[in-house]
Design an enzyme around this catalytic site. Structure first.
Site, short mmCIF file in Angstrom:
data_model
loop_
_atom_site.label_atom_id
_atom_site.label_comp_id
_atom_site.label_asym_id
_atom_site.label_seq_id
_atom_site.Cartn_x
_atom_site.Cartn_y
_atom_site.Cartn_z
N ARG A 38 8.33 -15.57 -2.64
CA ARG A 38 7.83 -15.79 -1.27
C ARG A 38 8.05 -17.22 -0.81
NH1 ARG A 38 2.28 -12.17 -1.02
NH2 ARG A 38 3.38 -10.18 -0.92
N LYS A 200 -0.51 9.07 -1.10
CA LYS A 200 -1.30 9.87 -0.17
C LYS A 200 -0.68 10.08 1.21
CE LYS A 200 -5.82 8.50 -1.91
NZ LYS A 200 -6.85 7.52 -1.56
N GLY A 353 5.13 -2.33 -0.96
CA GLY A 353 4.96 -3.08 -2.19
C GLY A 353 5.52 -2.38 -3.41
N GLY A 376 2.25 -4.16 3.78
CA GLY A 376 1.50 -3.58 4.89
C GLY A 376 2.16 -3.82 6.24
P1 ADP Z 1 4.26 1.57 -1.36
O1 ADP Z 1 3.47 0.43 -1.94
O2 ADP Z 1 5.73 1.47 -1.69
O3 ADP Z 1 4.01 1.77 0.11
P2 ADP Z 1 2.27 3.50 -2.14
O4 ADP Z 1 1.30 2.42 -2.42
O5 ADP Z 1 2.04 4.36 -0.98
O6 ADP Z 1 3.77 2.91 -2.10
O7 ADP Z 1 2.34 4.51 -3.38
C1 ADP Z 1 2.57 4.08 -4.68
C2 ADP Z 1 1.66 4.75 -5.64
O8 ADP Z 1 1.75 6.17 -5.58
C3 ADP Z 1 2.01 4.40 -7.05
O9 ADP Z 1 0.92 3.72 -7.65
C4 ADP Z 1 2.29 5.72 -7.74
O10 ADP Z 1 1.82 5.78 -9.05
C5 ADP Z 1 1.55 6.69 -6.86
N1 ADP Z 1 2.12 8.07 -6.99
C6 ADP Z 1 3.36 8.44 -6.74
N2 ADP Z 1 3.53 9.75 -7.03
C7 ADP Z 1 2.35 10.22 -7.48
C8 ADP Z 1 1.88 11.49 -7.94
N3 ADP Z 1 2.70 12.54 -8.00
N4 ADP Z 1 0.59 11.61 -8.31
C9 ADP Z 1 -0.22 10.53 -8.25
N5 ADP Z 1 0.15 9.31 -7.83
C10 ADP Z 1 1.43 9.14 -7.44
MG MG Z 2 1.40 0.31 -2.59
#
Ligand code: ADP
Ligand code: MG
Length: 396
Positions: A38, A200, A353, A376
């Site tokens: 960063r 989610k 992230g 975010g």
């Molecule tokens: P990003 O940070 O890239 O936006 P998110 O924070 O939305 O991504 O999602 C990442 C998380 O989702 C990870 O911690 C991962 O372990 C979890 N994850 C992905 N697939 C599954 C699954 N099938 N069941 C439970 N958790 C999951």
């Molecule tokens: Mg995340």
């Protein structure tokens, strides 16, 4: 870009008050900076300002100190020292962010010199966008530069409030983010494919709805795919499913069909008895998930399906991993999709992230057109939201 940047204004000899995102990860025990990406990301802007003989006054936050308290653990001395090493010139460091002592340091600052203010989150007013604190900060500069894309979705004093009190422009990092994300989103070459994953539906529904209007193909993976599969009538065993989002998933699928969009969902998954039981991992079709199993990654047939969709794309936006990639046994889907995005000739943009961490872990960063520095912030940008830290900047 519709916003003015530091190239559009005269900064020579001026006091340039710049917000950067130096919220670097640190070793919990020693406080040592474990990754200075960063800080490095802001160097082009800082070097340009210094070449222009500006007086550079830096604002950032670090961690989550208790508002109103000056906790040593969150002081910026180590960050200032690392910046000094990276810039190859001295960086003065104030022990406060505003007030008479800081004002005296600013008054003594010469063109081509750098002063780092103390953590802006030591002040209770910062995150409340308090007018008084903004005014105290604004006193320190003649112009305001925002180069902190990572906090542009927050309307705080240092990210937004000050921008109303001084001429406000983007730094190079901010400009690059706006151009890359905005370009992919609004001037995409087709086929345009979005890959959305993560845990989610609740976290990602904004981006799904916004992107569905723009893309040709929407690929869904990760935990949130389970909710879509359940909505289609499949049994998901013990998998993460958001019961209260099933109706929403149905709406998204109906909207995709009505709009002539392709919506790709897993056809097979990697199941296991639990996240901490990788030795029980097996691949099964989505119609064969046993009652005591959890779906934790996309399966090999799904990987092929998703890779084929990515291979034809001219624009790819990716946010969110395809599975629980933190555990090797459930990382294959994310890694294979990452490989496909890296191998494609598409303009590829990755934000979020965990998705960025997955790309870095796979050593594929160089092969992606743009990796967003904002978690975010990039998510909100891709949801089509107006980010306050960008909105406040002067139009061209
Ligand atoms: P990003 O940070 O890239 O936006 P998110 O924070 O939305 O991504 O999602 C990442 C998380 O989702 C990870 O911690 C991962 O372990 C979890 N994850 C992905 N697939 C599954 C699954 N099938 N069941 C439970 N958790 C999951
Ligand atoms: Mg995340």
């Amino acid at each position: 870009m519709a916003k003015q940047s530091i190239k559009d204004i005269d900064v020579k000899g001026k006091r340039v008050l710049i917000r950067v995102d130096f919220n670097v990860p640190r070793n919990k025990a020693t406080g040592e900076i474990t990754n200075d990406t960063r800080i490095q990301a802001a160097l082009p802007t800082l070097n340009y300002l210094l070449e222009q003989d500006a007086k550079v006054i830096i604002m950032t936050h670090l961690g989550r100190p208790k508002a109103g308290e000056f906790e040593d653990e969150f002081r910026l001395d180590a960050v200032a020292k690392r910046l000094e090493e990276l810039l190859g010139r001295p960086v003065k460091k104030a022990n406060e962010a505003v007030g008479p002592e800081v004002e005296a340091m600013v008054a003594a600052l010469q063109p081509g010199e750098v002063l780092m203010l103390e953590n802006v989150r030591f002040y209770a007013g910062e995150t409340k966008n308090n007018e008084e604190f903004s005014a105290q900060l604004a006193k320190l500069g003649d112009v305001y530069v925002n180069d902190a894309f990572g906090t542009a979705h927050r309307a705080h004093c240092s990210t937004e409030g000050v921008g109303h009190l001084l001429p406000a422009v983007a730094g190079f990092l901010m400009e690059k983010e706006i151009e890359a994300l905005g370009g992919a989103l609004n001037h995409a070459e087709h086929p345009f494919v979005a890959i959305i994953g993560g845990a989610k539906v609740a976290d990602k529904i904004g981006i799904i709805q916004h992107l569905l209007e723009k893309v040709d193909t929407l690929i869904i993976g990760g935990g949130m795919a389970n909710t879509f599969l359940q909505a289609q009538g499949y049994a998901l065993g013990k998998s993460l499913v958001e019961e209260e989002k099933i109706e929403l998933a149905k709406e998204v699928m109906a909207k995709a069909t009505a709009g002539g969009k392709k919506l790709l969902l897993p056809v097979d998954v990697i199941v296991a008895d639990g996240i901490d039981l990788p030795e029980t991992a097996a691949s099964v079709g989505i119609d064969a998930i046993a009652a005591d199993k959890m779906a934790l990654d996309i399966g090999p047939e799904t990987i092929k399906l998703y890779q084929a969709a990515v291979a034809d794309a001219k624009t790819v936006i990716w946010n969110g991993p395809m599975g629980v990639f933190e555990v090797d046994a459930f990382a294959e889907g994310t890694n294979q999709v990452a490989q496909a995005v890296a191998a494609s000739d598409a303009n590829s943009v990755v934000g979020g992230g965990d998705s960025v961490a997955a790309i870095e872990k796979a050593g594929l960063s160089e092969k992606i057109s743009h990796i967003s520095t904002g978690g975010g912030a990039s998510l909100e940008f891709l949801e089509g939201k107006v980010l306050p830290g960008i909105a406040v900047l002067l139009e061209k």
